[in-house]
Scaffold this motif. Structure first.
Motif, PDB file in Angstrom:
ATOM      1  N   UNK A 161       0.842  -1.261   0.060  1.00  0.00           N
ATOM      2  CA  UNK A 161       0.026   0.040   0.230  1.00  0.00           C
ATOM      3  C   UNK A 161       0.868   1.081   0.040  1.00  0.00           C
ATOM      4  N   UNK A 162       1.859   1.277   0.685  1.00  0.00           N
ATOM      5  CA  UNK A 162       2.627   2.404   0.708  1.00  0.00           C
ATOM      6  C   UNK A 162       3.539   2.823  -0.788  1.00  0.00           C
ATOM      7  N   UNK A 163       3.902   1.393  -1.295  1.00  0.00           N
ATOM      8  CA  UNK A 163       4.570   1.539  -2.666  1.00  0.00           C
ATOM      9  C   UNK A 163       3.349   2.105  -3.614  1.00  0.00           C
ATOM     10  N   UNK A 164       2.250   1.610  -3.539  1.00  0.00           N
ATOM     11  CA  UNK A 164       1.098   1.889  -4.376  1.00  0.00           C
ATOM     12  C   UNK A 164       0.925   3.511  -4.277  1.00  0.00           C
ATOM     13  N   UNK A 165       0.919   3.935  -2.744  1.00  0.00           N
ATOM     14  CA  UNK A 165       0.357   5.434  -2.535  1.00  0.00           C
ATOM     15  C   UNK A 165       1.560   6.154  -3.237  1.00  0.00           C
ATOM     16  N   UNK A 166       2.948   6.011  -3.087  1.00  0.00           N
ATOM     17  CA  UNK A 166       4.060   6.641  -3.710  1.00  0.00           C
ATOM     18  C   UNK A 166       4.004   6.699  -5.346  1.00  0.00           C
ATOM     19  N   UNK A 167       3.488   5.672  -5.921  1.00  0.00           N
ATOM     20  CA  UNK A 167       3.483   5.836  -7.341  1.00  0.00           C
ATOM     21  C   UNK A 167       2.138   6.635  -7.580  1.00  0.00           C
ATOM     22  N   UNK A 168       1.371   6.571  -7.078  1.00  0.00           N
ATOM     23  CA  UNK A 168       0.203   7.453  -7.498  1.00  0.00           C
ATOM     24  C   UNK A 168       0.247   8.918  -7.045  1.00  0.00           C
ATOM     25  N   UNK A 169       1.023   9.203  -6.136  1.00  0.00           N
ATOM     26  CA  UNK A 169       1.395  10.509  -5.998  1.00  0.00           C
ATOM     27  C   UNK A 169       2.447  11.217  -6.759  1.00  0.00           C
ATOM     28  N   UNK A 170       2.985  10.284  -7.478  1.00  0.00           N
ATOM     29  CA  UNK A 170       3.983  11.010  -8.465  1.00  0.00           C
ATOM     30  C   UNK A 170       3.431  11.950  -9.536  1.00  0.00           C
ATOM     31  N   UNK A 171       2.188  11.701  -9.726  1.00  0.00           N
ATOM     32  CA  UNK A 171       1.472  12.360 -10.756  1.00  0.00           C
ATOM     33  C   UNK A 171       1.192  13.844 -10.285  1.00  0.00           C
ATOM     34  N   UNK A 172       1.341  14.075  -9.051  1.00  0.00           N
ATOM     35  CA  UNK A 172       1.268  15.468  -8.403  1.00  0.00           C
ATOM     36  C   UNK A 172       2.570  16.182  -7.793  1.00  0.00           C
TER      37      UNK A 172
END
Length: 50
Positions: free
Chosen positions: A21-32
């Protein structure tokens, strides 16, 4: 629940699901990447993931 609250809850937990979940959050936040709050959350997630 806010992302910051989720990070607070995840701190100290070393399960595979939390790490994913932490990895997923980091990936998704890259777009911002231009948003300072998003960068702060990515950094916190990285520290927690250790």
């Amino acid at each position: 629940m806010r992302a910051a609250d989720e990070l607070d809850s995840a701190d100290g937990i070393r399960s595979v699901k939390v790490q994913a979940a932490l990895q997923d959050m980091r990936v998704r936040l890259r777009r911002y990447s231009g948003a300072p709050d998003a960068q702060e959350l990515r950094e916190r997630a990285a520290r927690i993931a250790g």
